[in-house]
Design an enzyme around this catalytic site. Structure first.
Site, PDB file in Angstrom:
ATOM      1  N   ASP A  82       8.563   2.706  -0.209  1.00  0.00           N
ATOM      2  CA  ASP A  82       8.132   4.086  -0.459  1.00  0.00           C
ATOM      3  C   ASP A  82       8.822   5.104   0.452  1.00  0.00           C
ATOM      4  O   ASP A  82       9.427   4.756   1.463  1.00  0.00           O
ATOM      5  CB  ASP A  82       6.606   4.206  -0.308  1.00  0.00           C
ATOM      6  CG  ASP A  82       6.106   3.734   1.054  1.00  0.00           C
ATOM      7  OD1 ASP A  82       6.719   2.817   1.651  1.00  0.00           O
ATOM      8  OD2 ASP A  82       5.100   4.286   1.551  1.00  0.00           O
ATOM      9  N   GLU A 140       3.759   1.807   2.159  1.00  0.00           N
ATOM     10  CA  GLU A 140       3.616   1.535   3.603  1.00  0.00           C
ATOM     11  C   GLU A 140       3.152   2.764   4.360  1.00  0.00           C
ATOM     12  O   GLU A 140       2.451   2.651   5.365  1.00  0.00           O
ATOM     13  CB  GLU A 140       4.948   1.043   4.185  1.00  0.00           C
ATOM     14  CG  GLU A 140       4.841   0.452   5.594  1.00  0.00           C
ATOM     15  CD  GLU A 140       4.667   1.473   6.706  1.00  0.00           C
ATOM     16  OE1 GLU A 140       3.882   1.220   7.640  1.00  0.00           O
ATOM     17  OE2 GLU A 140       5.306   2.540   6.647  1.00  0.00           O
TER      18      GLU A 140
HETATM   19 NI    NI Z   1       8.827   2.945   8.085  1.00  0.00          NI
END
Ligand code: NI
Length: 395
Positions: A82, A140
């Protein structure tokens, strides 16, 4: 020799790995919305003839590289996919085409490197026994963290991998080098939201008010004792408040004050105790001063521990691959990373990939609008990961 073969393949695939990185960089997507990114990864895995499953916890993917006797052993590799809500300021051909979204934390690099490692390992599958599970992880950057969601979907089961390796770009470390640290490495990060409630009124007549600004001042100062007096000096802890809103005026005492902060540490037991202490101190002070407070702790990622033997072994592998002079020992890093969830379940090693090049002016930190990497790092990002995975699957 396999190491030479891996190096040769990493060189041979370099242009492709770089093209993949540039494609991902130009088409970044926010956490949990990595739809096109997932399609791109799927198309590459299909092209490399690697089995995979997509749609895990939304946009996550898991690929399996099966050597001989694939049931005999399983290890895992992980990349996050991401990007961040940042407007890119780099003037490069692969600049973000999605306005306001940018791969400013190098997850494009991690993903392209893992795709490269997949391609290399798929080439070598006749030379090892077992299965290498490659996790392309969503979300994340944002709580609850894609790692926790993919673990819930079973990515660490059937069978549980013996170990997991992950890497992250490090803009402070020159390209060509990598870094390792055994044991405590990255912090847990919890968000603190505190509302201090008093009774507002005219600033000239505080005797008729319960001043939440003064109560808040005491709370902020007192809470630092959790770090300076209660935390063990052996366990790093950080408490910071970055938002304090008291919407009064020179002559207005407001009804309430709102505070936001972060608490970070590297021990799960202490983390829980610290939460309780902070709430007790804040509530006690507010009450003693005639007001009250509402204290919410929103738990973020746990702390990240690198398994000592696995990390020593990976570090030795990196020295074999890059030479002693290119492998450094890292300090503790108080940022948080959801790779920590894997490290709570199986033996884990999270290492850092140098991406800095001062001569080329590539010096910006992660999460800044001018972050970029020296792309030579991609050859190491893919090759070293393949080499470490190869060594790990051999046992
Ligand atoms: Ni990172």
């Amino acid at each position: 020799m396999i190491q030479q073969q891996i190096k040769a393949l990493a060189r041979e695939y370099f242009e492709e790995i770089r093209a993949n990185r540039r494609h991902l960089h130009a088409h970044p997507e926010l956490s949990y919305q990595e739809f096109e990114t997932a399609k791109f990864i799927a198309s590459k895995l299909t092209e490399y003839q690697i089995d995979f499953q997509s749609g895990i916890a939304g946009t996550g993917l898991v690929a399996h590289i099966k050597g001989k006797n694939p049931e005999s052993k399983t290890i895992a590799l992980r990349a996050d996919i991401d990007a961040l809500p940042i407007v890119e300021q780099n003037d490069v051909p692969y600049k973000s085409k999605n306005e306001g979204v940018m791969h400013a934390c190098g997850h494009d690099v991690h993903t392209a490197s893992l795709l490269g490692a997949c391609k290399i390992l798929q080439n070598l599958k006749e030379s090892f026994e077992g299965t290498i599970r490659c996790i392309f992880q969503l979300g994340e950057e944002k709580v609850p963290g894609g790692a926790s969601l993919m673990i819930k979907e079973g990515v660490l089961e059937n069978p549980k991998p013996k170990s997991i390796l992950g890497q992250h770009v490090m803009p402070l470390l020159p390209v060509g080098k990598v870094g390792f640290r055994e044991g405590m490495y990255m912090a847990s990060a919890d968000e603190l939201y505190i509302r201090v409630i008093g009774k507002g009124g005219h600033g000239a007549m505080p005797e008729n008010c319960i001043d939440p600004v003064l109560i808040t001042s005491h709370i902020i100062v007192a809470l630092q004792q959790v770090v300076s007096r209660n935390a063990s000096p052996k366990i790093p802890s950080v408490l910071s408040f970055g938002k304090v809103i008291a919407n009064g005026a020179t002559n207005i005492i407001p009804n309430e004050v709102y505070i936001e902060g972060t608490f970070r540490t590297l021990d799960e037991k202490w983390r829980g105790e610290a939460h309780k202490k902070m709430v007790k101190i804040a509530e006690g002070i507010a009450e003693a001063m005639g007001g009250r407070c509402e204290f919410e702790v929103r738990r973020g990622y746990p702390f990240l521990k690198n398994h000592p033997e696995l990390t020593q072994k990976a570090k030795r592998g990196a020295i074999e691959y890059l030479g002693e002079e290119n492998v450094i020992d890292l300090d503790i890093w108080m940022a948080a990373e959801d790779f920590a969830y894997y490290s709570q379940i199986t033996d884990a090693c999270f290492y850092r990939l140098g991406t800095r090049n001062e001569a080329k002016g590539i010096i910006s930190g992660v999460h800044t609008p001018t972050f970029d990497i020296d792309e030579d790092a991609l050859e190491i990002g893919a090759g070293l990961m393949a080499w470490l995975a190869y060594k790990e699957i051999l046992g």
